[in-house]
Design an enzyme around this catalytic site. Structure first.
Site, mmCIF file in Angstrom:
data_model
loop_
_atom_site.group_PDB
_atom_site.id
_atom_site.type_symbol
_atom_site.label_atom_id
_atom_site.label_comp_id
_atom_site.label_asym_id
_atom_site.label_seq_id
_atom_site.Cartn_x
_atom_site.Cartn_y
_atom_site.Cartn_z
ATOM 1 N N SER A 263 48.992 22.913 26.841
ATOM 2 C CA SER A 263 49.775 23.751 27.744
ATOM 3 C C SER A 263 49.372 23.502 29.195
ATOM 4 C CB SER A 263 49.554 25.232 27.410
ATOM 5 O OG SER A 263 48.237 25.622 27.803
ATOM 6 N N LYS A 264 50.174 24.032 30.097
ATOM 7 C CA LYS A 264 49.885 23.935 31.530
ATOM 8 C C LYS A 264 48.519 24.563 31.837
ATOM 9 C CE LYS A 264 51.664 25.414 36.026
ATOM 10 N NZ LYS A 264 50.449 26.164 36.384
ATOM 11 N N ARG A 265 48.215 25.642 31.132
ATOM 12 C CA ARG A 265 46.943 26.341 31.345
ATOM 13 C C ARG A 265 45.753 25.411 31.078
ATOM 14 N NH1 ARG A 265 47.915 30.129 28.104
ATOM 15 N NH2 ARG A 265 49.184 31.391 29.472
#
Length: 508
Positions: A263-265
């Site tokens: 994910s972007k996180r």
């Protein structure tokens, strides 16, 4: 009978920037198409207007272009099956939804969103999950439970309604997935999906199937998150009387550490991009890093992506796009997810840096230098690149490794000084400056080295100590390629100036 031409599509929704998982899906579709002399289509699936994000559509097209994934048919390219934006195809979907209703394979459902929310809440309070399916539809408000006259009256009155697929009871739907083999689903575990919404737009399921049929798509290659939708799509093809394409569901790209989908996180936390290009959120202004802007070569990025889930079955790791096309085979795509490795991504970029012609790297470095207000001869930049690129991963690294080729050191590395700049060294450097100043031969590396060595031998000085201190004068640190080549390139006057400055500046 002539076999169907291979035609594949990448069909993203313009709901934000394209995740690298999406780029990999596009790449695998493209490689499969080109390997089989087929067509690669780009279709924008924007039926959910509530999630539309301005700029996302152009971002998708620009990202594919940067990666070298060439679109044969699409919004910009046109083609025999235009339009390639689903919102512009709106008028053609209703008749297929109506056809399914007429055949008894779909039905009108008049339940309001509020009523369905109440049913979900009630089920949750009992620790259950509400599903609109063969079991529950018989007690809900739809054309299967109310009279034809009531249906007509509701529609004439403009009541909210959707068209749902009527999932058959207890049927095993089996299909051979090109990656996973035979996959079987029982319809009792599936719900009656909405095919057509009250706003006059189809849902993904109907639009996807209709468009794939009308665009003559032969193979649907998509992420494994769509695997649960495969039985519904197979049944829709069957009920509409069409031959369905072959399916292949790609494994997930997983987090570098821990479990789950990348994910972007993860990128934010570990400092790497998860998008091909930089993205600025039009609503919040938040900026997300991109591989292009972070200095990755597009071909290195593509090479890295290809190895997320696929392997060629050989030791070869570096592939051009043409080589990937020749080697690619869906049978060599794994079923399980692939862990993303940010360091391996850098390794790929370094390999491409080493393999690219010096002239190409020099052209990119020249742009970087221009941004710093530095202009110099192309052949000079190319020679610098040839000397230092083996230590560089990105173009800006060339500056970190070789700024001294373009400007004198503005400061000196403290660790190097502590270790190399001993008592007596400033006097030695002054004497070397005098010797080089009186040198009247050709100012080139071999001649400078010869002059330097003769003087060193006559003095009986330790070569290591003097050379390291000399390097600090010229470079500013104990780093860099052949010192005499550096002296040749920066010139006699600059060499003497740097020795003089170091002697006067560096304090023991």
């Amino acid at each position: 009978m002539e076999s169907q031409k291979v035609r594949v599509r990448f069909a993203p929704s313009p709901t934000g920037p394209l995740h690298i998982g999406g780029v990999r899906t596009a790449l695998f579709n493209y490689l499969f198409a080109k390997k089989n002399n087929g067509d690669f289509l780009l279709r924008i699936e924007d039926t959910d207007q509530t999630r539309f994000v301005p700029g996302a559509e152009n971002y998708i097209m620009e990202a594919l272009e940067w990666c070298g994934i060439k679109v044969d048919e699409g919004i910009r390219e046109g083609g025999p099956h235009a339009p390639y934006r689903q919102s512009e195809r709106k008028a053609m979907y209703k008749k297929y939804a109506d056809q399914l209703v007429a055949a008894g394979d779909a039905y009108y459902a008049f339940d309001t969103p509020e009523e369905l929310d109440q049913l979900r809440t009630a089920a949750e309070s009992k620790g259950e999950t509400f599903t609109y399916n063969a079991e529950t539809r018989v007690s809900l408000c739809n054309s299967l439970t109310i009279t034809e006259a009531e249906v007509k009256a509701k529609m004439e009155r403009g009541d909210h309604y959707v068209i749902r697929f009527k999932m058959p009871s207890n049927v095993d739907v089996s299909e051979v997935d090109m990656i996973r083999g035979l996959v079987t689903f029982n319809t009792d575990r599936l719900d009656d999906k909405v095919l057509f919404k009250s706003d006059g737009m189809p849902t993904y399921h109907l639009a996807n199937v209709v468009d794939d049929h009308l665009m003559e798509i032969s193979h649907v290659i998509r992420g494994e998150e769509w695997l649960p939708s495969m039985p519904l799509h197979v049944l829709l093809y069957e009920k509409l009387g069409w031959k369905h394409p072959r399916f292949a569901h790609l494994p997930l790209i997983l987090k570098p550490v821990g479990k789950g989908k990348l994910s972007k996180r993860d990128g934010d936390k570990m400092g790497f991009p998860v998008f091909p290009l930089l993205w600025t959120d039009p609503f919040t202004g938040e900026i997300s890093k991109g591989y292009r802007e972070d200095g990755y070569f597009p071909d290195a990025f593509v090479n890295m992506l290809a190895f997320l889930g696929w392997n060629p079955g050989t030791e070869q790791e570096i592939f051009s796009m043409d080589e990937l096309i020749k080697a690619f085979d869906l049978e060599r795509v794994g079923k399980s997810g692939s862990k993303f490795d940010p360091e391996k991504t850098k390794w790929f970029n370094h390999q491409y840096m080493l393999r690219k012609p010096d002239s190409e790297v020099a052209g990119l470095f020249k742009e970087f230098l221009a941004g710093r207000g530095i202009t110099c001869d192309d052949s000079y930049i190319q020679r610098v690149v040839s000397m230092i690129k083996e230590r560089a991963v990105f173009i800006p690294d060339l500056w970190a490794q070789g700024s001294y080729f373009f400007e004198e050191p503005s400061e000196y590395d403290e660790q190097s000084i502590k270790k190399r700049w001993k008592e007596g060294v400033p006097q030695m450097m002054s004497e070397i400056g005098d010797v080089l100043s009186s040198f009247d031969g050709t100012w080139e590396a071999s001649s400078i080295k010869e002059c330097f060595s003769e003087f060193m031998n006559s003095k009986g000085w330790g070569f290591g100590l003097v050379m390291n201190a000399f390097r600090i004068c010229i470079v500013g640190a104990a780093m860099g390629p052949d010192l005499f080549e550096i002296c040749e390139m920066i010139g006699k006057e600059e060499t003497l100036q740097r020795i003089d400055k170091a002697v006067k500046t560096i304090v023991l």
